[in-house]
Design a protein around this motif. Structure first.
Motif, short mmCIF file in Angstrom:
data_model
loop_
_atom_site.label_atom_id
_atom_site.label_comp_id
_atom_site.label_asym_id
_atom_site.label_seq_id
_atom_site.Cartn_x
_atom_site.Cartn_y
_atom_site.Cartn_z
N SER A 1 33.97 10.63 -42.34
CA SER A 1 33.01 9.52 -42.17
C SER A 1 33.41 8.59 -41.04
CB SER A 1 32.86 8.73 -43.48
OG SER A 1 34.11 8.23 -43.91
N TYR B 1 25.41 11.23 -44.74
CA TYR B 1 26.60 11.82 -45.33
C TYR B 1 26.72 11.43 -46.80
CZ TYR B 1 31.53 13.35 -45.38
OH TYR B 1 32.71 14.00 -45.65
N VAL C 1 33.15 7.91 -48.75
CA VAL C 1 32.09 7.51 -47.82
C VAL C 1 31.61 6.10 -48.14
CG1 VAL C 1 29.77 8.03 -46.98
CG2 VAL C 1 31.35 9.88 -47.47
N GLY D 1 26.89 12.51 -39.98
CA GLY D 1 26.97 11.14 -39.46
C GLY D 1 26.44 11.05 -38.04
N THR E 1 26.49 6.40 -41.94
CA THR E 1 27.04 7.15 -43.07
C THR E 1 26.00 7.44 -44.15
OG1 THR E 1 27.78 5.05 -44.01
CG2 THR E 1 29.41 6.32 -42.77
#
Length: 380
Positions: free
Chosen positions: A28, A241, A147, A225, A238
């Motif tokens: 991330s 993700y 994350v 990302g 993020t």
């Protein structure tokens, strides 16, 4: 004191969770690293090649370690190195230092993965109900938390160095506390010698299933990302993700029940269709909500493939669980070797949306390969 089965399961669960947390903490931060080192897609793709190459180097070592020692020994040592090398990634201020840090991170992660999955397969045999999917669910849950923490720190403008250093220190402490509860005396005394004369077709098919899953899973880890940053134009990059990891975790926690209900063969087909549909949705409609929906489908579809295949690997009559895992994980590493860097090269030549077609292709290939595997099992 010999740890109980429940203590062993709890300890192993924590390691799966921490592994997911650490891995997500690195992936991330990829957009941050790419920006600070001023890397384009092709340069980033080339640097990401370090990880699968390092994993390939680590495979024979990991296979040898789980045949010579109880799996808890390489598991503990590798995870300590993995935690320390994560902090090295944070301190890397050049491409060369980043490559060196990623090499150590990936090497230790490969040894850890073989050891921890060997433990999971062995422990699974002691339980009447399926538990392997829940272990991988905890890996995904750790990824979600990783994350989430990164998203919070990015929004608070906390730099990467203290972030990764704190994760590293926490992981080392938890490893030292928890490792004494791991499964003991699980070293296999048979099935540890590889034969290169005639490849086992069943293992080849399992390897291909892991290969295509790794192309999807590894590619989504590395590029989701970037996709949200460059294609969706989302400042909090993020988001994609996070939704991918959330639905992956959800799928893994319920995958054991789904498999019991519809069987493994149909679950592979369902996974393939979800991956293909999700990627197509994100490509055709490159805006926030369609992409979020698409990434959630991909996460749900990808999640059960590797745990299912690892469970099948544990039933091999030709090799021990550790050796079988080492063989099929090789295919997965090749998938990660080819997939994420290829996405970078295709994106550099055309654009990132076009490159994501590779994930759709890899997802749909799960159908013919899984059907060939189960047809072979039926004939046998």
């Amino acid at each position: 004191m010999v740890p109980t089965m429940n203590n062993q399961r709890l300890s192993l669960s924590l390691f799966f969770f921490l592994a997911g947390f650490n891995f997500a903490s690195w992936t991330s931060r990829i957009p941050t690293i790419a920006g600070s080192l001023k890397l384009n897609e092709a340069e980033l793709g080339s640097i990401l090649l370090t990880m699968p190459i390092s994993s390939l180097i680590g495979l024979p070592l990991s296979g040898w370690l789980v045949t010579k020692f109880d799996s808890r020994v390489p598991l503990t040592a590798a995870f300590l190195l993995n935690a320390v090398s994560l902090s090295f990634i944070g301190f890397a201020d050049s491409s060369l230092l980043l490559i060196m840090a990623l090499f150590l991170f990936s090497l230790s992660m490969r040894i850890f993965n073989i050891a921890v999955n060997t433990q999971a397969i062995t422990l699974q045999k002691q339980f009447e109900r399926k538990i392997n999917g829940s272990f991988h669910g905890l890996w995904s849950l750790g990824g979600i938390v990783g994350v989430g923490v990164t998203t919070l720190l990015v929004s608070l403008k906390v730099s990467m160095v203290p972030h990764l250093l704190a994760v590293s220190v926490f992981s080392v402490l938890m490893t030292l506390i928890t490792s004494r509860f791991l499964l003991r005396n699980d070293r296999s005394t048979t099935g540890n010698k590889l034969s290169f004369r005639k490849p086992d077709p069943a293992i080849v098919y399992m390897g291909l299933l892991v290969f295509f899953a790794a192309v999807c899973e590894g590619g989504m880890f590395d590029w989701s990302g970037i996709y949200f940053q460059q294609v969706i134009k989302e400042e909090v990059f993020t988001s994609g993700y996070l939704i991918f990891m959330s639905f992956m975790a959800l799928s893994r926690f319920i995958s054991d029940r789904i498999i019991d209900r519809i069987g493994m063969a149909r679950t592979y087909i369902l996974s393939a269709l979800l991956i293909f549909s999700g990627i197509t949705l994100a490509i055709v409609f490159p805006t926030f909500w369609p992409a979020m929906a698409g990434f959630s489908l991909v996460g749900f579809g990808t999640a059960s493939v590797i745990p299912m295949t690892y469970t099948l690997a544990g039933r091999s009559t030709k090799y021990s669980p550790g050796v079988t895992l080492s063989i099929i994980v090789t295919y997965g590493i090749i998938g990660m070797l080819i997939g994420p860097p290829l996405i970078g090269y295709i994106a550099h030549a055309f654009n990132l949306r076009v490159s994501f077609i590779l994930f759709a292709f890899a997802g749909i290939m799960l159908i013919p390969v899984s059907q060939m595997f189960f047809r072979l099992q039926k004939e046998a």
